[in-house]
Scaffold this active site. Sequence first.
Site, PDB file in Angstrom:
ATOM      1  N   ARG A  51      47.184  13.135  64.615  1.00 23.11           N
ATOM      2  CA  ARG A  51      45.777  13.051  65.016  1.00 23.11           C
ATOM      3  C   ARG A  51      45.480  11.800  65.847  1.00 23.11           C
ATOM      4  O   ARG A  51      44.469  11.733  66.530  1.00 23.11           O
ATOM      5  CB  ARG A  51      44.916  13.021  63.751  1.00 23.11           C
ATOM      6  CG  ARG A  51      44.167  14.302  63.546  1.00 23.11           C
ATOM      7  CD  ARG A  51      43.163  14.177  62.460  1.00 23.11           C
ATOM      8  NE  ARG A  51      43.658  13.391  61.341  1.00 23.11           N
ATOM      9  CZ  ARG A  51      43.414  13.670  60.072  1.00 23.11           C
ATOM     10  NH1 ARG A  51      42.698  14.713  59.767  1.00 23.11           N
ATOM     11  NH2 ARG A  51      43.866  12.905  59.104  1.00 23.11           N
ATOM     12  N   HIS A 242      65.737  16.259  42.571  1.00 27.06           N
ATOM     13  CA  HIS A 242      67.055  15.660  42.781  1.00 27.06           C
ATOM     14  C   HIS A 242      67.999  15.848  41.578  1.00 27.06           C
ATOM     15  O   HIS A 242      69.146  16.257  41.729  1.00 27.06           O
ATOM     16  CB  HIS A 242      66.943  14.154  43.047  1.00 27.06           C
ATOM     17  CG  HIS A 242      65.962  13.792  44.121  1.00 27.06           C
ATOM     18  ND1 HIS A 242      65.789  14.548  45.261  1.00 27.06           N
ATOM     19  CD2 HIS A 242      65.101  12.751  44.242  1.00 27.06           C
ATOM     20  CE1 HIS A 242      64.861  13.976  46.025  1.00 27.06           C
ATOM     21  NE2 HIS A 242      64.432  12.890  45.430  1.00 27.06           N
TER      22      HIS A 242
END
Length: 488
Positions: A51, A242
């Site tokens: 943006r 993980h």
Amino acid sequence: MVARVVPVEPFDLVVFGATGDLARRKLIPALYHRMQDGQMPEGARIIGAARSEMDDAGFRKLASVALEEFVGSAELDKLVRDRFLGRLGFVRLDATTDQGWERLHAALPDVPGRPRAFYLSVAPRFFGPIARHIADSGLRGPEARIVVEKPLGHDLASARALNAALSGAFDEAQIYRIDHYLGKETVQNLMALRFANALFEPLWNARHIDHVQITVAESVGIEGRGAYYDTVGAMRDMVQNHMLQLLCLTAMEPPARFEPGPVRDEKLKVLRALAPVNGLGAVVRGQYRSGNSQPSYAQEADNPQSRTESYIALKAEIGNWRWNGVPFYLRTGKRLRARMSEIAVQFKDVPHSIFPGEGGHPAPNVLAIRLQPDEGITLSMTIKDPGPGGMRLTGAELDMTFAETLGATSLRMPDAYERLVMDVIRGDQTLFMRGDEVEAAWAWIDPVIAEWEERSDRPRPYDIGSSGPEDALMLLHRDGRRWREIEA
Ligand code: BG6
């Protein structure tokens, strides 16, 4: 030894959130290194989308500063850097509204067969809307792929909603869910070790293995991420993704081929075979307290009443033939004694020791797969203490530290993102999580979290620089076992 580089096709990579932390810290340095190693072909382009009021020059400046900071000026090759910066462009775009999409369209010429990857380095609430916009604005060709990263949900329901939003706009074969642990060199080596060597498979089961310990210890704290971390904690931040991925790769059956479908099918079977965690007795949560003039977790998170865990240890069990009765102990935490991650597979004791006297009992063999630091594999053995003086036993390690064994002390170990981003371009999903895996992991985690929330459980305090709370020791002591040392 020189790492072999397989060039990829020219590609377009659009990074949403290109001015953010992940892009600056990981993606931009990873892409620079791929160029330095000769993997980035002529014509490959990286387009930052955000943006911010910025143009191409501004984005190149930002990338240049990121390279100075995260690659380091000593390692930075100025010529490569300039060539790399020349590949960057920027498109100003508000990803949640209709504004700016035509600019992105104009920046992406339609070249048949050219891979086009959209990397969503933004908060998960934007995943769905951006995916939708990409599809609606006609940017999703057959060669398009979308890349997202955790947090992939907060629980099963939100993970399902996220998957539904993504698959409303892209096919599963186009969705790349990153777990950066799967890109770590040693994690891939775990698969090579298991499936390219005939030695281990006959031993890789409940008949020969006593238990497995998976440790991801960090010495750092929450590093200014308190606002995020305090809403997740170690269970959601590390275990759901993980640690469970490491468990899957350790425990899965040999896939028929090293390809996305077969590998992910086998991991999914492991997740679905996980037994429900056996009450709060099988879980220890901890939170570091202040000490040595260092702030406590609660102070760092700016939440004095925080019940979020910065440490967790738990006992997982897999209900299948191969692993029946073999506990997988998982632990991870922040501000521990050292940064050390490993998977340690402890084999059973010899059935009977023939060696008499003190020191006559051989210690069980342990195969330790070290993820960091000093990636490598060690096998601890019992040998005869050298020299005359009778038959005495001692421990010794067969040590395969990769950098040394490969004669590659000067070889830079690539960061996980380097491998993973190139896999996206190649269109190889093997090291990415499929939607059903993410959901299966949450399905296992959710009841554990629900139980501690229901009981308003408070994490146990532990000292900064320690191995975690005392209760975590008990988790193994009760089973007649002990944790391995956390040491660098
Ligand atoms: C991230 C977690 O996914 O992994 C962090 O959000 C953690 O809290 C990090 O520090 C650990 O990654 P690595 O590669 O440094 O072991």
